[in-house]
Motif scaffolding. Structure first.
Motif, PDB file in Angstrom:
ATOM      1  N   ALA A 334      43.832  17.376  51.143  1.00  0.00           N
ATOM      2  CA  ALA A 334      45.004  16.839  50.605  1.00  0.00           C
ATOM      3  C   ALA A 334      44.740  15.718  49.731  1.00  0.00           C
ATOM      4  CB  ALA A 334      46.279  16.393  50.916  1.00  0.00           C
ATOM      5  N   TYR A 335      43.587  15.635  49.494  1.00  0.00           N
ATOM      6  CA  TYR A 335      42.898  14.868  48.556  1.00  0.00           C
ATOM      7  C   TYR A 335      41.656  15.447  47.845  1.00  0.00           C
ATOM      8  CZ  TYR A 335      39.801  10.903  47.015  1.00  0.00           C
ATOM      9  OH  TYR A 335      38.780  10.399  46.306  1.00  0.00           O
ATOM     10  N   LEU A 336      41.116  15.913  48.813  1.00  0.00           N
ATOM     11  CA  LEU A 336      40.281  16.678  48.013  1.00  0.00           C
ATOM     12  C   LEU A 336      39.760  17.781  47.082  1.00  0.00           C
ATOM     13  CD1 LEU A 336      37.225  17.271  51.365  1.00  0.00           C
ATOM     14  CD2 LEU A 336      36.692  15.599  49.542  1.00  0.00           C
ATOM     15  N   LEU A 337      41.057  18.969  47.486  1.00  0.00           N
ATOM     16  CA  LEU A 337      41.048  19.869  46.558  1.00  0.00           C
ATOM     17  C   LEU A 337      41.431  19.242  45.374  1.00  0.00           C
ATOM     18  CD1 LEU A 337      43.230  22.324  48.872  1.00  0.00           C
ATOM     19  CD2 LEU A 337      41.311  22.596  48.330  1.00  0.00           C
ATOM     20  N   PRO A 338      42.758  18.317  45.361  1.00  0.00           N
ATOM     21  CA  PRO A 338      42.186  18.210  43.991  1.00  0.00           C
ATOM     22  C   PRO A 338      41.210  17.441  43.056  1.00  0.00           C
ATOM     23  CG  PRO A 338      44.093  16.605  44.656  1.00  0.00           C
ATOM     24  CD  PRO A 338      43.579  17.874  46.106  1.00  0.00           C
ATOM     25  N   MET A 339      40.621  16.909  43.771  1.00  0.00           N
ATOM     26  CA  MET A 339      39.337  16.278  43.274  1.00  0.00           C
ATOM     27  C   MET A 339      38.204  17.423  43.122  1.00  0.00           C
ATOM     28  SD  MET A 339      39.153  13.316  43.006  1.00  0.00           S
ATOM     29  CE  MET A 339      37.697  12.741  43.266  1.00  0.00           C
ATOM     30  N   LEU A 340      38.380  18.140  43.398  1.00  0.00           N
ATOM     31  CA  LEU A 340      37.190  19.378  43.133  1.00  0.00           C
ATOM     32  C   LEU A 340      37.500  20.657  42.183  1.00  0.00           C
ATOM     33  CD1 LEU A 340      36.224  20.842  47.166  1.00  0.00           C
ATOM     34  CD2 LEU A 340      34.909  19.486  45.646  1.00  0.00           C
ATOM     35  N   ARG A 341      38.761  20.255  41.877  1.00  0.00           N
ATOM     36  CA  ARG A 341      39.799  21.000  40.830  1.00  0.00           C
ATOM     37  C   ARG A 341      39.210  20.543  39.712  1.00  0.00           C
ATOM     38  NH1 ARG A 341      45.701  22.129  39.781  1.00  0.00           N
ATOM     39  NH2 ARG A 341      45.463  19.806  39.142  1.00  0.00           N
ATOM     40  N   GLY A 342      39.212  19.361  39.387  1.00  0.00           N
ATOM     41  CA  GLY A 342      38.847  18.242  38.451  1.00  0.00           C
ATOM     42  C   GLY A 342      40.472  18.923  37.353  1.00  0.00           C
ATOM     43  N   GLY A 343      39.578  18.330  35.974  1.00  0.00           N
ATOM     44  CA  GLY A 343      40.335  18.785  35.004  1.00  0.00           C
ATOM     45  C   GLY A 343      40.913  17.090  33.678  1.00  0.00           C
ATOM     46  N   GLY A 344      40.588  16.516  34.678  1.00  0.00           N
ATOM     47  CA  GLY A 344      40.212  14.907  33.781  1.00  0.00           C
ATOM     48  C   GLY A 344      41.609  14.056  34.794  1.00  0.00           C
ATOM     49  N   PRO A 345      42.160  13.335  34.371  1.00  0.00           N
ATOM     50  CA  PRO A 345      42.575  12.312  35.292  1.00  0.00           C
ATOM     51  C   PRO A 345      44.139  12.782  35.126  1.00  0.00           C
ATOM     52  CG  PRO A 345      41.275  11.024  33.215  1.00  0.00           C
ATOM     53  CD  PRO A 345      40.897  12.197  33.353  1.00  0.00           C
ATOM     54  N   GLU A 346      44.830  13.683  34.130  1.00  0.00           N
ATOM     55  CA  GLU A 346      45.831  14.419  34.817  1.00  0.00           C
ATOM     56  C   GLU A 346      46.285  15.283  35.067  1.00  0.00           C
ATOM     57  OE1 GLU A 346      49.551  15.995  31.188  1.00  0.00           O
ATOM     58  OE2 GLU A 346      47.918  15.243  30.336  1.00  0.00           O
ATOM     59  N   ARG A 347      45.086  16.058  34.781  1.00  0.00           N
ATOM     60  CA  ARG A 347      45.544  17.116  36.227  1.00  0.00           C
ATOM     61  C   ARG A 347      44.940  16.459  37.637  1.00  0.00           C
ATOM     62  NH1 ARG A 347      46.513  22.273  35.176  1.00  0.00           N
ATOM     63  NH2 ARG A 347      45.258  22.986  36.768  1.00  0.00           N
ATOM     64  N   GLY A 349      45.709  13.333  39.062  1.00  0.00           N
ATOM     65  CA  GLY A 349      47.220  13.645  38.969  1.00  0.00           C
ATOM     66  C   GLY A 349      48.379  14.065  39.798  1.00  0.00           C
ATOM     67  N   GLN A 350      48.138  15.089  38.428  1.00  0.00           N
ATOM     68  CA  GLN A 350      49.331  16.416  38.972  1.00  0.00           C
ATOM     69  C   GLN A 350      49.247  16.905  40.541  1.00  0.00           C
ATOM     70  OE1 GLN A 350      49.014  18.592  35.757  1.00  0.00           O
ATOM     71  NE2 GLN A 350      49.778  17.841  34.290  1.00  0.00           N
ATOM     72  N   GLY A 351      47.299  16.998  41.139  1.00  0.00           N
ATOM     73  CA  GLY A 351      47.442  17.710  41.716  1.00  0.00           C
ATOM     74  C   GLY A 351      47.266  16.994  43.533  1.00  0.00           C
ATOM     75  N   PHE A 352      47.359  15.147  42.928  1.00  0.00           N
ATOM     76  CA  PHE A 352      47.225  14.735  44.581  1.00  0.00           C
ATOM     77  C   PHE A 352      49.170  15.086  44.878  1.00  0.00           C
ATOM     78  CE2 PHE A 352      43.786  11.643  42.724  1.00  0.00           C
ATOM     79  CZ  PHE A 352      43.226  12.587  44.313  1.00  0.00           C
ATOM     80  N   ALA A 353      49.793  14.654  43.061  1.00  0.00           N
ATOM     81  CA  ALA A 353      51.362  14.757  43.549  1.00  0.00           C
ATOM     82  C   ALA A 353      51.349  16.255  43.941  1.00  0.00           C
ATOM     83  CB  ALA A 353      52.360  14.794  42.040  1.00  0.00           C
ATOM     84  N   SER A 354      51.143  17.255  43.739  1.00  0.00           N
ATOM     85  CA  SER A 354      51.606  18.936  45.006  1.00  0.00           C
ATOM     86  C   SER A 354      50.841  18.822  46.240  1.00  0.00           C
ATOM     87  CB  SER A 354      50.436  19.910  43.781  1.00  0.00           C
ATOM     88  OG  SER A 354      50.852  19.786  42.950  1.00  0.00           O
ATOM     89  N   THR A 355      49.842  18.194  46.364  1.00  0.00           N
ATOM     90  CA  THR A 355      49.561  18.255  47.672  1.00  0.00           C
ATOM     91  C   THR A 355      50.160  16.983  48.716  1.00  0.00           C
ATOM     92  OG1 THR A 355      47.813  16.507  47.463  1.00  0.00           O
ATOM     93  CG2 THR A 355      47.126  18.969  47.183  1.00  0.00           C
ATOM     94  N   ARG A 356      50.853  16.169  48.178  1.00  0.00           N
ATOM     95  CA  ARG A 356      51.737  14.954  48.263  1.00  0.00           C
ATOM     96  C   ARG A 356      53.221  15.666  48.964  1.00  0.00           C
ATOM     97  NH1 ARG A 356      51.983   9.344  47.259  1.00  0.00           N
ATOM     98  NH2 ARG A 356      53.713   8.782  48.052  1.00  0.00           N
ATOM     99  N   SER A 357      52.346  15.734  50.870  1.00  0.00           N
ATOM    100  CA  SER A 357      54.331  16.631  51.387  1.00  0.00           C
ATOM    101  C   SER A 357      54.615  15.464  52.610  1.00  0.00           C
ATOM    102  CB  SER A 357      53.310  17.559  51.818  1.00  0.00           C
ATOM    103  OG  SER A 357      55.220  18.111  52.853  1.00  0.00           O
ATOM    104  N   TRP A 358      55.639  14.940  52.355  1.00  0.00           N
ATOM    105  CA  TRP A 358      55.968  13.894  53.850  1.00  0.00           C
ATOM    106  C   TRP A 358      56.533  14.766  54.668  1.00  0.00           C
ATOM    107  CZ3 TRP A 358      54.341   8.980  54.400  1.00  0.00           C
ATOM    108  CH2 TRP A 358      54.269   8.450  54.183  1.00  0.00           C
ATOM    109  N   PRO A 359      57.517  16.042  54.223  1.00  0.00           N
ATOM    110  CA  PRO A 359      57.753  16.910  55.333  1.00  0.00           C
ATOM    111  C   PRO A 359      56.703  17.680  55.870  1.00  0.00           C
ATOM    112  CG  PRO A 359      59.313  17.468  52.661  1.00  0.00           C
ATOM    113  CD  PRO A 359      57.946  16.332  52.318  1.00  0.00           C
TER     114      PRO A 359
END
Length: 408
Positions: A334-347, A349-359
């Motif tokens: 959930a942390y590494l996938l957005p980091m590996l995707r890259g794309g700058g700070p905005e992307r 942040g979007q990646g971290f939001a996508s992998t953030r799942s309390w359910p």
């Protein structure tokens, strides 16, 4: 240790020099491919489990395939990043992950299809070769690094790989001879607590700090981490030797000592602030919750060993693998996938939001509790919810690299 400004990693220009920014890009590219392959094995394990195949097949695809591939990619990436070392050559990385993938697939298919022992044994040798290659790549990479503060983590990885080679060797002997309960127990324990457990224990104190973007726990020192690692190795060796010789009481002592080591690992993890917890959310809680289930499952197994019951069978094997290790893997990805995707700070942040799942976090821990209580139906529903949610979020983030937009 060498400290020159250039690297001997030169095949095909596949590695940046020590300390160069290009080393991170190259390492991330290698890791993305390895993680994709790990996700394929993870999906295959889910299919095997869902279609009512043998538990052995699903567990082998998950552990020998998905988890070992994840260990391969992430351990190399972390070593390059933490040590400020050059990325290893692509050719060697491709050879290493190919050996692991082909070996795991060959053993899984060969045993399920009842192929000749020679073919299954050859696949086992490929898996062992993949672990040996990974150990060599880790040692050479860290020796070329600038920062040596994280050497103890790499030492844990190498120790884990040695344990994995031992566990696979026991497994290979079982494939050509009549397996016994004692050999099976030694094989499973060596792989679960050695190959996987030592990697988890060596990574968590460092990686948890990375996830919350904080300094490491002030209680941590290289000496304390090294002593914890040595303790885990010794008590694991005691437990495996005792299991192989049918000495349940001594095995319980070794497993109990291993639980003490797990508690030490959790103590060395940084204490997150409320702000960090709000930011990191479920991916951080998953590391702590997975560590707790890891300790509970091993402690319960120590009780089984003391009572001369089979170890790592039934519910505690499932709890350890799913609620423990796979939950930690889930939180890490959930942390590494957005980091590996890259794309700058905005992307990012979007990646971290996508992998953030309390359910999903709730679902996997409900599954852990249900498995511990032998509530099979509840566990199956919770695992299904968790798997579907995680798959959807992983697809949303993806593993393809996104170039950072050029600012005008």
């Amino acid at each position: 240790m060498t400290t020159g400004s250039t690297s001997r990693w030169r095949p095909g220009g596949s590695s940046g020099a020590r300390g160069a920014a290009d080393r991170v890009r190259l390492s991330h590219a290698q890791t993305r491919t390895t993680v994709r392959l790990a996700l394929v094995f993870l999906a295959a394990a889910a299919v095997a489990a869902g279609w009512g195949g043998s538990r052995w097949l699903a567990l082998h695809l998950l552990l020998a395939g998905a988890v070992v591939l994840a260990i391969s990619g992430v351990s190399l990436m972390l070593t390059v990043t933490w040590a400020a070392a050059p990325a290893p050559p692509n050719g060697w990385v491709i050879a290493q992950r190919s050996c692991v993938a082909a070996g795991a697939a060959g053993i899984a298919v060969g045993r399920t299809a009842d192929w000749p022992v020679a073919i299954v044994g050859g696949a086992g040798l490929l898996s062992i070769a993949g672990l040996v290659l990974l150990a060599v790549l880790l040692v050479v990479t860290v020796r070329r690094g600038v920062n040596r503060r994280f050497d103890v983590a790499v030492a844990a990885y190498v120790a884990a790989l040695v344990a994995g080679i031992g566990g696979m060797t026991i497994g290979a002997s079982m494939a050509v001879t009549a397996p016994t309960p004692s050999l099976r127990a030694a094989h499973v324990t060596t792989n679960l607590l050695g190959l996987v457990g030592l990697v988890v224990g060596g990574t968590l104190p460092f990686f948890a700090a990375t996830v919350v973007r904080a300094r490491m726990n002030p209680l941590v020192s290289p000496t304390r981490l090294a002593l914890t690692l040595c303790w885990q190795i010794v008590v694991l060796a005691v437990a495996v030797a005792a299991l192989a010789s049918d000495n349940g009481s001594l095995a319980a002592v070794g497993l109990g000592g291993y639980v003490v080591g797990i508690v030490a690992v959790l103590v060395w993890m940084p204490r997150p602030t409320r702000r960090q917890l709000r930011w990191a959310g479920p991916r951080l809680v998953a590391l702590w919750a997975g560590g707790a289930w890891w300790a509970v499952a091993v402690a319960a197994t120590a009780v089984d060993a003391a009572a001369d019951r089979a170890v790592f069978e039934g519910r505690w094997l499932s709890v350890l693998v799913i609620a423990g290790y796979v939950q930690i893997l889930w939180g890490s990805l959930a942390y590494l996938l957005p980091m590996l995707r890259g794309g700058g700070p905005e992307r990012l942040g979007q990646g971290f939001a996508s992998t953030r799942s309390w359910p999903a976090l709730v679902a996997v821990n409900v599954a852990g509790a249900a498995m511990a209580c032998s509530w099979t139906s509840v566990a199956a529903v919770a695992i299904t919810v968790w798997a579907l949610d995680s798959a959807w979020r992983a697809v949303r983030v993806g593993t393809a690299h996104v170039a950072r937009p050029i600012e005008e």
